[in-house]
Motif scaffolding. Structure first.
Motif, PDB file in Angstrom:
ATOM      1  N   MET A   1     -32.761  11.948 -45.898  1.00 18.75           N
ATOM      2  CA  MET A   1     -31.963  13.261 -45.470  1.00 18.75           C
ATOM      3  C   MET A   1     -32.361  14.506 -46.052  1.00 18.75           C
ATOM      4  O   MET A   1     -32.674  14.602 -47.312  1.00 18.75           O
ATOM      5  N   ALA A   2     -32.148  15.393 -45.117  1.00 15.86           N
ATOM      6  CA  ALA A   2     -32.874  16.954 -45.710  1.00 15.86           C
ATOM      7  C   ALA A   2     -32.212  17.882 -44.895  1.00 15.86           C
ATOM      8  O   ALA A   2     -31.816  17.722 -43.646  1.00 15.86           O
ATOM      9  N   PHE A   3     -31.789  19.065 -45.583  1.00 17.54           N
ATOM     10  CA  PHE A   3     -31.635  20.198 -44.588  1.00 17.54           C
ATOM     11  C   PHE A   3     -32.835  20.672 -44.207  1.00 17.54           C
ATOM     12  O   PHE A   3     -33.960  21.180 -45.159  1.00 17.54           O
ATOM     13  N   SER A   4     -33.284  20.829 -43.029  1.00 13.53           N
ATOM     14  CA  SER A   4     -34.655  21.172 -42.471  1.00 13.53           C
ATOM     15  C   SER A   4     -35.303  22.338 -42.987  1.00 13.53           C
ATOM     16  O   SER A   4     -34.631  23.366 -43.259  1.00 13.53           O
TER      17      SER A   4
ATOM     18  N   VAL B   1     -22.062  26.815 -51.468  1.00 10.36           N
ATOM     19  CA  VAL B   1     -21.667  28.079 -50.662  1.00 10.36           C
ATOM     20  C   VAL B   1     -20.091  28.649 -51.051  1.00 10.36           C
ATOM     21  O   VAL B   1     -20.097  29.798 -51.243  1.00 10.36           O
ATOM     22  N   LYS B   2     -19.366  27.765 -51.346  1.00  7.45           N
ATOM     23  CA  LYS B   2     -17.960  28.265 -51.879  1.00  7.45           C
ATOM     24  C   LYS B   2     -18.167  28.871 -53.388  1.00  7.45           C
ATOM     25  O   LYS B   2     -17.773  29.903 -53.536  1.00  7.45           O
ATOM     26  N   ALA B   3     -18.865  28.297 -54.115  1.00 15.38           N
ATOM     27  CA  ALA B   3     -19.255  28.847 -55.780  1.00 15.38           C
ATOM     28  C   ALA B   3     -19.722  30.078 -55.387  1.00 15.38           C
ATOM     29  O   ALA B   3     -19.542  31.081 -56.253  1.00 15.38           O
ATOM     30  N   GLN B   4     -21.080  30.466 -54.479  1.00 12.62           N
ATOM     31  CA  GLN B   4     -21.641  31.622 -54.690  1.00 12.62           C
ATOM     32  C   GLN B   4     -21.149  32.742 -53.620  1.00 12.62           C
ATOM     33  O   GLN B   4     -21.336  33.807 -53.982  1.00 12.62           O
TER      34      GLN B   4
ATOM     35  N   ALA C   1     -29.849  30.369 -49.011  1.00  7.58           N
ATOM     36  CA  ALA C   1     -29.402  31.245 -50.097  1.00  7.58           C
ATOM     37  C   ALA C   1     -29.023  30.649 -51.257  1.00  7.58           C
ATOM     38  O   ALA C   1     -29.198  31.122 -52.533  1.00  7.58           O
ATOM     39  N   VAL C   2     -28.256  29.526 -51.294  1.00  8.55           N
ATOM     40  CA  VAL C   2     -28.229  28.673 -52.277  1.00  8.55           C
ATOM     41  C   VAL C   2     -29.163  27.526 -52.684  1.00  8.55           C
ATOM     42  O   VAL C   2     -28.782  26.775 -53.352  1.00  8.55           O
ATOM     43  N   GLY C   3     -30.335  27.791 -52.017  1.00 11.09           N
ATOM     44  CA  GLY C   3     -31.391  26.853 -52.386  1.00 11.09           C
ATOM     45  C   GLY C   3     -31.562  25.485 -51.810  1.00 11.09           C
ATOM     46  O   GLY C   3     -32.061  24.711 -52.226  1.00 11.09           O
ATOM     47  N   LEU C   4     -30.774  25.623 -50.564  1.00 13.96           N
ATOM     48  CA  LEU C   4     -30.830  23.981 -50.077  1.00 13.96           C
ATOM     49  C   LEU C   4     -31.866  24.062 -48.897  1.00 13.96           C
ATOM     50  O   LEU C   4     -31.570  22.925 -48.378  1.00 13.96           O
ATOM     51  N   LYS C   5     -32.311  24.943 -48.395  1.00  9.60           N
ATOM     52  CA  LYS C   5     -33.420  24.604 -47.173  1.00  9.60           C
ATOM     53  C   LYS C   5     -34.235  23.773 -47.738  1.00  9.60           C
ATOM     54  O   LYS C   5     -35.026  24.150 -48.827  1.00  9.60           O
ATOM     55  N   GLY C   6     -34.732  22.717 -46.834  1.00 12.89           N
ATOM     56  CA  GLY C   6     -35.804  21.891 -47.387  1.00 12.89           C
ATOM     57  C   GLY C   6     -35.303  20.891 -48.571  1.00 12.89           C
ATOM     58  O   GLY C   6     -36.025  19.606 -48.684  1.00 12.89           O
ATOM     59  N   LYS C   7     -34.014  20.765 -48.894  1.00 14.19           N
ATOM     60  CA  LYS C   7     -33.457  19.902 -49.992  1.00 14.19           C
ATOM     61  C   LYS C   7     -33.324  18.604 -49.359  1.00 14.19           C
ATOM     62  O   LYS C   7     -32.849  18.316 -48.344  1.00 14.19           O
TER      63      LYS C   7
END
Length: 265
Positions: free
Chosen positions: A210-213, A242-245, A199-205
């Protein structure tokens, strides 16, 4: 004190870390000031780790006794499942899909959904002797165990289930194949860490290698040659976003071994 040289870039499941001489725990002798690494399946080891130790092969055993199923803390989950299948013992089928050895599974009350290692535990043997299950505080992916576990004894009930084994295999079929330390963050109450990271746009980042899968956002994966610094950068970015959103504090399921700042982030 005997030692074992371990290359954590090959030994750890996330394939990151230095080459280190690790103290061997033998005959229940635990060196002071050392941190246990188990099979390094949920560890991120820094270039400057604290003094480390590992259980010797002496603690890799499984046997059926009158009071239950005794399992050494260095015993891999897959070996437990094979033994239980051979002897028609129920409630351990899910261990086939959990990486690591029994000691680490006990420390974090590992499991899949409602199936947890503590469900059928009777007692554990530690540095300070035997402790009954009722003497240990435990919950979702956490326990009050703060010393080295040597072995545990479990209820030995008949009824190994092929159906349950296949169900657990299916539950893990959506996990990425790249090297990782398993789930990066614990699921917050009534939510999923993977959903929040996506949801915070980090999937695949990616940061470096290194990456979030992009298969499962809560898996921090090493695509080849990833570094400790890159992994830590992604972990911190996920926590901040995640804390911010959502005003949720993500808690790491990965244990970060850094001699300068040993913590479970």
């Amino acid at each position: 004190m005997n030692t074992k040289t371990i290359d954590f870039s090959k030994f750890s499941s996330i394939r990151i870390g230095p080459i280190v001489d690790v103290a061997l725990i033998e005959n229940d002798g635990v060196p002071e000031g050392h941190f246990i690494v188990g099979s390094a399946n949920n560890l991120l080891v820094s270039p400057t780790p604290p003094p480390l130790m590992i259980l010797s092969k002496q603690y890799d055993f499984i046997r059926l006794e009158e009071d239950g199923l005794h399992i050494g803390a260095a015993t891999p989950g897959g070996r437990v499942v094979s033994f239980c299948k051979k002897h028609d013992i129920a409630h351990f089928e899910y261990l086939s899909k959990l990486p690591g050895t029994l000691g680490g599974m006990l420390k974090m009350n590992a499991g899949l959904k409602e199936y947890e290692i503590f469900n059928h535990l009777i007692a554990i043997r530690t540095q300070s002797g035997w402790k009954q299950k009722g003497e240990i505080e435990y919950g979702y992916r956490k326990t009050s165990i703060n010393e080295v576990v040597f072995e545990a004894v479990f209820e030995a009930q008949k009824g190994y289930s092929v159906e349950r084994y296949e169900m657990f295999a299916q539950m893990r079929s959506n996990q990425p194949n790249d090297p990782s330390a398993g789930s990066c963050f614990k699921n917050p109450p009534n939510d999923y860490a993977g959903r929040l990271i996506e949801a915070v746009g980090l999937k695949g980042k990616r940061v470096g290698a290194m990456a979030f899968s992009d298969v499962h956002a809560n898996f921090l994966v090493n695509t080849g040659g990833g570094t400790y610094a890159d992994a830590l950068s992604l972990i911190e970015e996920a926590k901040i976003r995640v804390k911010a959103q959502f005003n949720i504090d993500l808690q790491c399921e990965v244990v970060i071994m850094d001699g300068k700042n040993l913590t479970k982030k």
